[in-house]
Design a protein around this motif. Structure first.
Motif, PDB file in Angstrom:
ATOM      1  N   ALA A 164      -1.049 -24.327  36.237  1.00  0.00           N
ATOM      2  CA  ALA A 164       0.014 -23.316  36.210  1.00  0.00           C
ATOM      3  C   ALA A 164      -0.561 -21.917  36.412  1.00  0.00           C
ATOM      4  O   ALA A 164       0.028 -21.084  37.117  1.00  0.00           O
ATOM      5  CB  ALA A 164       0.770 -23.399  34.882  1.00  0.00           C
ATOM      6  N   THR A 167      -1.384 -21.547  40.191  1.00  0.00           N
ATOM      7  CA  THR A 167      -0.226 -21.414  41.092  1.00  0.00           C
ATOM      8  C   THR A 167       0.670 -20.240  40.740  1.00  0.00           C
ATOM      9  O   THR A 167       1.497 -19.827  41.558  1.00  0.00           O
ATOM     10  CB  THR A 167       0.606 -22.701  41.064  1.00  0.00           C
ATOM     11  N   GLY A 168       0.523 -19.728  39.489  1.00  0.00           N
ATOM     12  CA  GLY A 168       1.394 -18.634  39.067  1.00  0.00           C
ATOM     13  C   GLY A 168       2.782 -19.090  38.671  1.00  0.00           C
ATOM     14  O   GLY A 168       3.694 -18.263  38.502  1.00  0.00           O
ATOM     15  N   ARG A 169       2.990 -20.386  38.479  1.00  0.00           N
ATOM     16  CA  ARG A 169       4.305 -20.921  38.099  1.00  0.00           C
ATOM     17  C   ARG A 169       4.161 -21.684  36.790  1.00  0.00           C
ATOM     18  O   ARG A 169       3.343 -22.597  36.693  1.00  0.00           O
ATOM     19  CB  ARG A 169       4.853 -21.858  39.175  1.00  0.00           C
ATOM     20  N   CYS A 171       5.309 -24.288  33.621  1.00  0.00           N
ATOM     21  CA  CYS A 171       5.918 -25.619  33.609  1.00  0.00           C
ATOM     22  C   CYS A 171       7.380 -25.515  33.187  1.00  0.00           C
ATOM     23  O   CYS A 171       7.908 -24.423  32.935  1.00  0.00           O
ATOM     24  CB  CYS A 171       5.152 -26.546  32.663  1.00  0.00           C
ATOM     25  N   TYR A 175      10.304 -22.394  31.696  1.00  0.00           N
ATOM     26  CA  TYR A 175      11.571 -21.977  32.296  1.00  0.00           C
ATOM     27  C   TYR A 175      12.745 -22.098  31.329  1.00  0.00           C
ATOM     28  O   TYR A 175      13.708 -21.336  31.412  1.00  0.00           O
ATOM     29  CB  TYR A 175      11.857 -22.807  33.551  1.00  0.00           C
ATOM     30  N   VAL A 184       0.888 -17.764  32.655  1.00  0.00           N
ATOM     31  CA  VAL A 184       1.214 -16.824  33.738  1.00  0.00           C
ATOM     32  C   VAL A 184       1.313 -15.397  33.222  1.00  0.00           C
ATOM     33  O   VAL A 184       1.850 -14.521  33.903  1.00  0.00           O
ATOM     34  CB  VAL A 184       2.520 -17.237  34.442  1.00  0.00           C
TER      35      VAL A 184
END
Length: 723
Positions: A164, A167-169, A171, A175, A184
Motif C-alpha cells: 500500500a 502504490t499510494g493506495r 486497503c 477506505y 499512505v
C-alpha cells in the motif's frame, strides 16, 4: 528395575540445606526434579522401605539409577531452579500441566513504528502487549471489528502495508474508516502510536474515560446541529458498549486478579484459571495432568503458578492470585511472584463475598474439565493399548512396542536427499525427539542405501551413548545432519551452582571408538531426553522388502539383535518383516494397522518438509553467501544499493565502497568473489515462458516463488517428482 539401596547416598553426604535434587535413570536421563528446604530430610523419605512408599513414588525410585543435588541459598532460588530444570529436562515423573489447546491472544505490537493489532498464539514476544487468552480466535476478531470504529489501528500484515505504501493506495479498511491508513501518510507515526496506546488502555479495562469523552462530544455535536457527526459518535458508543458486554463484570472495577481452581482424583488433576482485569473476565484457560507422584492440592497449585508466571513479568502477574489451597511453605512462592511482578502480590484463599462466589464458578469449570477429559481419555487409552497389542501379536513381539521409531527417505529426482526419524511413545507422537538427516555417504538416488546409512548412523549413536559417559572427542565436526528439531542441545552459560552427585562414575570412552560426525556433541550428564540414547522396541521403515532388508542389515552390522524391524508398503499397506518372503496383512479395520499408517505418514510429512526447506534454501542462495566476513546486514545493504547481484557484479571497487559499512578491503573481497562466481541461470516464468531478468531489483535466483524451484512441467507434475 533398580534397587534404591544400590545408589543411596552414604550418611552425611547430603547437606542439610535448601536445594534441588534430580533422579536419573540408567540412561542418565533426568526422570524427576524436586526442591527441598532440607535436602537431607527430603531425600531420606525416598530411601525407606518400598512398602511404605506411594505406588507412583515407588515406581520412580525403582526406575532411577542415581540421584544428585544442587545446593542453593534460599527457598526462592530453589523454586526458580526447580522450574528451570523441569522446563529444560522434561522429567517423566514430574507434574507437567499441558494446555488443552494453544490459546489465542489479542496482541498489539507496540515495538513497531506502526503498531499492529492481530491474533497471536505461542510464545510471547518482548515489546508486544497481550490481552486474553480467549477461547476462540473469532471472539478476538469480533471484538477488534467493533473497536476499530473508535480506534482505527493498523491490522494488516507487513506485506500488505508495504504494498500500500508503494502504490499510494490504502486497503479496503482505510477506505471504510476502520484503519487510519498510516501506510499512505494519513496519520503520523506518533499519532498512530498514541491511538494504539488508547486501544490498549481500553482493552486493559480503563473504559469509562473514553465513553464519557465520546458522550460529551456527541452532546456538543447535537447542540451545534451536526447531527450526522452526532449519529456516528452514537454508533461508536454503541460499538464500545457492545464490546464491553462480551466480558461479564464479576468484581469491582479496579480488581486485577487470577483465580485458580483444581479438581483432582487419585490419578489426574485439572486446573482452570480465570483472568480478571478491571473487574471483568478477560480470559480463561485450563490444563489437565497425570498425577505420577503423591502430591497435595497445595503442591498442584504451586506447579500451576510456576507454569503460569514462570515466563511472565510486570503487569502480566496480577496484584492478586486467588487459589483453593496454599503451597507449603507459602512465603517463598509469594516472594517469587512479587519478584516477577516488581511489586507486592497477594496469594490467598478467598473466604467470602464475590471472590469466593467466582472461585466456586471456576471450581465447577475444573470439575467439568476433568470429567470431560476422563471420558475422552478412557476411549483413547483403550484404543492405543489395543493398537499396540495388535502390532505385538502380528509381528510376534515379546511385548507391546511402547517406543516406535519410523524412518523415511525424501528427495526430488535424486537431489537434496534427506531422511526423517519420528518417534511415537505409547502410541502418541513425541515431537521433541524427532530427528532429520542429510544423506552424505553417496550422491544420487538410492533409497535402499540411504535407509542403510540412516539406520547405521542413528544406532551407532545409540551404541556410543551406551559406551560413553564423557563428552565427545575433541575435534569432532558438527554438521547439519541429525540436528535436533528444538534447541535441546544448547548449553547453559554463566556461573553454575556447586553440584554434588551420588551417581556412579564411569570410565573414559573406548580408545578405538571412531569420532562420530553425524550431529552435535552431547554431554553425558545433561539429562535431556532429546537425544539418541534411548532405543525403540520397533523400527518401522517406509517401504517394502528392500528397505526392510537394508534396515535389518544395518542393525546386524552393529551387532544389535534386540530391536524388531518392519516396513509398511504404500501400495497395499502390507507389513514386511526381515527374511520373510510374504508380507503380514493386517485387517483394514485393525487399530494396529491404523497406528502404523499414522507413524508412516508422520515420517513422510516430516521428511518432505525438511527436503523442501533445503531445496528452497539452495535456490535462494547467492554468490554473496560465500564472501568471507560479509554478514546478512551488509549483504542486504549491497543488494539494496545496487538493486541486484548482476549490477553489483559489474560495479567497480570504488562504487562498492560507496555503500555504507563497506570498506575498501571488503569491497575488494566482494569484487573478487563475484568475478570468480558463475552467474546463475535466469529465472523462467513457467506460466508464460518469459525469461525474468533481475534488473528490476529481484535477487538473482532461479526460483519463481520463495521456496519453489523453477523446473519444467506443471506444478502438479513437479509435485509428482518429489519422493
Amino acid at each position: 528395575m533398580a534397587d534404591p539401596s544400590s545408589y543411596r547416598p552414604r550418611p552425611g553426604e547430603i547437606p542439610d540445606s535448601p536445594g534441588v535434587y534430580r533422579f536419573r535413570d540408567e540412561h542418565r536421563r533426568v526422570i524427576y526434579v524436586g526442591k527441598a528446604k532440607s535436602l537431607r530430610q527430603r531425600l531420606a523419605n525416598y530411601f525407606q522401605d518400598l512398602a511404605n512408599l506411594h505406588p507412583r513414588t515407588r515406581t520412580m525410585v525403582t526406575t532411577a539409577a542415581s540421584v544428585e543435588w544442587t545446593v542453593v541459598s534460599t527457598e526462592v532460588e530453589a523454586l526458580q531452579l526447580e522450574y528451570s530444570w523441569i522446563k529444560e529436562y522434561d522429567p517423566r515423573f514430574n507434574v507437567k500441566y499441558r494446555d488443552d489447546k494453544s490459546y489465542p491472544y489479542l496482541a498489539v505490537t507496540m515495538n513497531e513504528e506502526f503498531p499492529r493489532v492481530q491474533v497471536m498464539r505461542g510464545q510471547k514476544k518482548k515489546g508486544v502487549r497481550y490481552f486474553g487468552p480467549y477461547g476462540h480466535a473469532w471472539a478476538i476478531r469480533d471484538t477488534v471489528d467493533l473497536l476499530l470504529r473508535v480506534f482505527p489501528v493498523r491490522t494488516c500484515s507487513a506485506g500488505v502495508f508495504k504494498n500500500a505504501a508503494r502504490t499510494g493506495r490504502p486497503c479496503l479498511l482505510g477506505y471504510i474508516g476502520k484503519c487510519s491508513a498510516p501506510c499512505v501518510g494519513r496519520i503520523t507515526p506518533d499519532d498512530h502510536w498514541d491511538l494504539a496506546d488508547e486501544f490498549c488502555d481500553f482493552m486493559a479495562g480503563r473504559t469509562g474515560t473514553y465513553l464519557r469523552r465520546l458522550e460529551r462530544q456527541m452532546a456538543e455535536a447535537a447542540e451545534e446541529m451536526e447531527y450526522e457527526r452526532a449519529a456516528r459518535l452514537r454508533d461508536d458508543i454503541g460499538a464500545l458498549k457492545k464490546a464491553m458486554e462480551k466480558s461479564a463484570v464479576v468484581l469491582a472495577d479496579a480488581t486485577d486478579a487470577d483465580l485458580i481452581a483444581v479438581a483432582e482424583d487419585e490419578l489426574e488433576a485439572a486446573v482452570q484459571i480465570f483472568h480478571v482485569r478491571g473487574g471483568r473476565v478477560r480470559g480463561q484457560r485450563g490444563w489437565v495432568t497425570d498425577k505420577v507422584e503423591e502430591i497435595t492440592t497445595g503442591a498442584l497449585v504451586e506447579h500451576a503458578l510456576q507454569q503460569l508466571y514462570g515466563e511472565e513479568s510486570g503487569d502480566a502477574v496480577p496484584k492478586e492470585v486467588l487459589v483453593p489451597a496454599l503451597p507449603d511453605p507459602v512465603e517463598p512462592v509469594q516472594q517469587w511472584l512479587t519478584e516477577r511482578r516488581g511489586s507486592g502480590v497477594s496469594l490467598r484463599i478467598p473466604q467470602r463475598g464475590d471472590k469466593k462466589a467466582l472461585m466456586e464458578t471456576v471450581q465447577r469449570n475444573a470439575q467439568q474439565a476433568l470429567v470431560l477429559h476422563k471420558t475422552k481419555r478412557a476411549s483413547d487409552l483403550t484404543t492405543r493399548s489395543r493398537a499396540l497389542e495388535e502390532i505385538a501379536e502380528a509381528l510376534d513381539l515379546d511385548s507391546a512396542p511402547l517406543r516406535i521409531e519410523c524412518y523415511d527417505i525424501s528427495h526430488l529426482q535424486g537431489d537434496d536427499v534427506v531422511a526423517s526419524m519420528v518417534v511415537f511413545e505409547d502410541g502418541l507422537a513425541r515431537k521433541s525427539e524427532y530427528r532429520r538427516f542429510q544423506i552424505k555417504g553417496f550422491e544420487g538416488q538410492d533409497d535402499v542405501r540411504s535407509m542403510h546409512e540412516v539406520i547405521t548412523r542413528r544406532f551407532r549413536r545409540y551404541l556410543a551413548e551406551k559406551e560413553k559417559t564423557g563428552e565427545w572427542a575433541d575435534g569432532e565436526d558438527l554438521t547439519d545432519g541429525d540436528r535436533p528439531t528444538t534447541g535441546a542441545d544448547a548449553t547453559e552459560t554463566g556461573a553454575a551452582p556447586t553440584e554434588n552427585s551420588a551417581a556412579p562414575t564411569h570410565g573414559p570412552a573406548l580408545a578405538d571408538e571412531p569420532a562420530l560426525t553425524d550431529g552435535p556433541a552431547l554431554k553425558d550428564d545433561d539429562g535431556r531426553p532429546k537425544r539418541f540414547a534411548y532405543p525403540p522396541q520397533l523400527v518401522v521403515v517406509d517401504g517394502g522388502q528392500p528397505q526392510v532388508a537394508a534396515a535389518q542389515r544395518a542393525l546386524d552390522d552393529l551387532g544389535i539383535d534386540d530391536i524388531a524391524v518392519c516396513g509398511l508398503a504404500k501400495r497395499l499397506e502390507e507389513v514386511w518383516l526381515p527374511r520373510e518372503d510374504d508380507p503380514v496383512v493386517l485387517p483394514r479395520t485393525s487399530e494396529g494397522l491404523y497406528l502404523l499408517q499414522r507413524v508412516r505418514d508422520e515420517a513422510h510429512r516430516f521428511a518432505i518438509t525438511y527436503q523442501r526447506a533445503r531445496r528452497a534454501k539452495r535456490f535462494r542462495s547467492s554468490p554473496l553467501d560465500d564472501v568471507p566476513g560479509l554478514g546478512e546486514t551488509r549483504k542486504q545493504a549491497l543488494i539494496k544499493h545496487f538493486g541486484s547481484v548482476k549490477k553489483l557484479r559489474s560495479a567497480t571497487i570504488d562504487q562498492i565502497c560507496e555503500v555504507p559499512g563497506i570498506g575498501r578491503k571488503t569491497a575488494e573481497t566482494v569484487a573478487v568473489a563475484l568475478a570468480g562466481a558463475t552467474p546463475a541461470a535466469p529465472a523462467v516464468n513457467t506460466a508464460t515462458g518469459e525469461i525474468m531478468d533481475d534488473d528490476d531489483g529481484a535477487p538473482e535466483t532461479t526460483a519463481d516463488a520463495p521456496g519453489e524451484p523453477v523446473t519444467a512441467g506443471t506444478p502438479d507434475e513437479r509435485r509428482g517428482q518429489e519422493r
